[in-house]
Design a protein around this motif. Structure first.
Motif, PDB file in Angstrom:
ATOM      1  N   LYS A  77      12.884  26.871 -33.569  1.00 42.05           N
ATOM      2  CA  LYS A  77      13.110  26.858 -35.007  1.00 42.05           C
ATOM      3  C   LYS A  77      12.224  27.855 -35.760  1.00 42.05           C
ATOM      4  O   LYS A  77      12.167  27.839 -36.983  1.00 42.05           O
ATOM      5  CB  LYS A  77      12.879  25.448 -35.562  1.00 42.05           C
ATOM      6  N   ARG A  78      11.543  28.712 -35.042  1.00 43.40           N
ATOM      7  CA  ARG A  78      10.563  29.607 -35.670  1.00 43.40           C
ATOM      8  C   ARG A  78      11.156  30.912 -36.183  1.00 43.40           C
ATOM      9  O   ARG A  78      10.438  31.737 -36.740  1.00 43.40           O
ATOM     10  CB  ARG A  78       9.422  29.915 -34.685  1.00 43.40           C
ATOM     11  N   GLN A  79      12.421  31.161 -35.966  1.00 42.83           N
ATOM     12  CA  GLN A  79      13.048  32.431 -36.372  1.00 42.83           C
ATOM     13  C   GLN A  79      12.286  33.626 -35.784  1.00 42.83           C
ATOM     14  O   GLN A  79      12.059  34.634 -36.441  1.00 42.83           O
ATOM     15  CB  GLN A  79      13.114  32.545 -37.891  1.00 42.83           C
ATOM     16  N   ILE A  80      11.882  33.431 -34.525  1.00 41.18           N
ATOM     17  CA  ILE A  80      11.145  34.468 -33.799  1.00 41.18           C
ATOM     18  C   ILE A  80      11.927  34.829 -32.549  1.00 41.18           C
ATOM     19  O   ILE A  80      12.322  33.958 -31.771  1.00 41.18           O
ATOM     20  CB  ILE A  80       9.732  33.976 -33.415  1.00 41.18           C
ATOM     21  N   GLY A  81      12.169  36.134 -32.350  1.00 40.59           N
ATOM     22  CA  GLY A  81      12.822  36.598 -31.136  1.00 40.59           C
ATOM     23  C   GLY A  81      11.789  37.059 -30.129  1.00 40.59           C
ATOM     24  O   GLY A  81      10.692  37.466 -30.498  1.00 40.59           O
ATOM     25  N   MET A  82      12.137  36.981 -28.844  1.00 40.82           N
ATOM     26  CA  MET A  82      11.186  37.409 -27.813  1.00 40.82           C
ATOM     27  C   MET A  82      11.910  38.187 -26.728  1.00 40.82           C
ATOM     28  O   MET A  82      12.951  37.750 -26.217  1.00 40.82           O
ATOM     29  CB  MET A  82      10.456  36.224 -27.209  1.00 40.82           C
TER      30      MET A  82
END
Length: 354
Positions: A77-82
């Motif tokens: 849910k962090r709106q972070i891509g990896m």
């Protein structure tokens, strides 16, 4: 009040068993900036990245993301891509299907998925590749697919863990420039892990140098190179000309290293470390006038090697062996010859004593 800071990390600590992995790490990252975490293996770069992604937990410290505490927010849910070094692409799926995967997980309408995938293919230069299987692509093309898949869901922050580590140098140099251009074109904020300083300096707006879990310096690439914060940073960057001077002897004989610095600030019982960057010397030919304000040193050439775009020179000055990268013109004298070098004051830095 609206802030331009996307990420604020304060006094971050992490342990693995009895081992300290991160110690008191603090920095801020503005929206749209690209940060490179740079350092040797085991310095804590990947641990920091995984904490930001929510894949590991910090022991203490705070991480504010858009002004909100990141810790209670679940990873998904962090709106972070990896993006990982191995890319983690689906080999049995096409380029189109790989890029669409994250969008379909968001349950977007089919037309919206189609629109976004097409835009990503254009962005990463893979239009016409949509129906190819992953095993039909080169390493560089796979890297672009992985980047497109990460960017398609429009994350606010993109984390990249050694994304170019498996590629050869020529391809890495080309894709480094392409990655920066892509990130800047859409304004995404990114944290990019690498141990390669050339790669970091090429892609980053800010560089964070980590060693043994401690943030040694956080600055622009230019400032990190021109003004290393300490001996640890200087040595990591490959600088060899580190000369220790003691405050007990502040005489300034002609040609000594003391003339390179303002010795009046030296305390009698202190020692200091003087850095001379390798790009800071100029060969003085006979009768040539010394540039104004440039001190000179003289020594014996112990190594002179042509490197294509420059000469590598090693010069013995007293007990010190100095290393320089010199331009092609004028060509330096051969090994065994005496040489006189003018030193650019901007290439000389006084570093904190250990």
């Amino acid at each position: 009040m609206k802030t331009s800071k996307l990420l604020e990390v304060t006094s971050l600590n992490s342990r693995y068993g009895d081992e300290t992995v991160l110690q008191g790490v603090s920095f801020t990252l503005e929206k749209g900036e690209v940060l490179c975490l740079l350092g040797p293996s085991g310095s804590g770069k990947t641990t920091l990245l995984r904490i930001l992604a929510g894949l590991e937990r910090e022991e203490s410290g705070t991480i504010l993301y858009n002004g909100k505490d990141l810790q209670p927010i679940a990873s998904h849910k962090r709106q972070i891509g990896m993006m990982f070094q191995e890319y983690a692409l689906f080999p049995h799926k096409t380029v189109w299907q790989n890029i669409a995967f994250g969008l379909e997980m968001q349950k977007l309408e089919h037309e919206r998925v189609q629109e976004k995938v097409k835009a990503m293919l254009v962005l990463v230069g893979l239009s016409g590749f949509e129906n190819r299987r992953i095993d039909q692509l080169s390493g560089g093309e796979r890297q672009r697919v992985a980047l497109a898949r990460c960017l398609a869901p429009e994350p606010e922050l993109l984390l990249l863990d050694e994304p170019l580590g498996s590629l050869d140098r020529t391809l890495r140099d080309r894709l480094t420039a392409e990655i920066r251009a892509i990130l800047k074109s859409i304004g995404v904020t990114a944290v990019f892990v690498t141990h390669d300083q050339a790669e970091a300096f090429s892609v980053a707006d800010k560089v964070a140098i980590l060693k043994d879990g401690i943030l040694q310096q956080y600055d622009s690439p230019e400032n990190v190179y021109k003004t290393p914060a300490n001996k640890v940073v200087a040595e990591f960057l490959g600088f060899k000309n580190l000369i220790r001077l003691s405050g007990r002897d502040r005489s300034v004989p002609e040609g000594s290293f003391w003339q390179l610095v303002d010795h009046s600030i030296f305390e009698p019982d202190s020692s200091y470390l003087v850095l001379i960057r390798p790009d800071g010397a100029k060969v003085l030919e006979k009768q040539e006038q010394v540039p104004r304000g440039w001190p000179c040193i003289s020594g014996l050439v112990t190594l002179s090697r042509f490197q294509g775009a420059s000469y590598r020179l090693e010069v013995r000055v007293g007990e010190e062996l100095l290393r320089f990268e010199l331009p092609l013109d004028p060509a330096p004298p051969p090994e065994g010859a005496l040489i006189k070098l003018a030193i650019n004051p901007s290439a000389v830095k006084l570093l904190p004593s250990e």
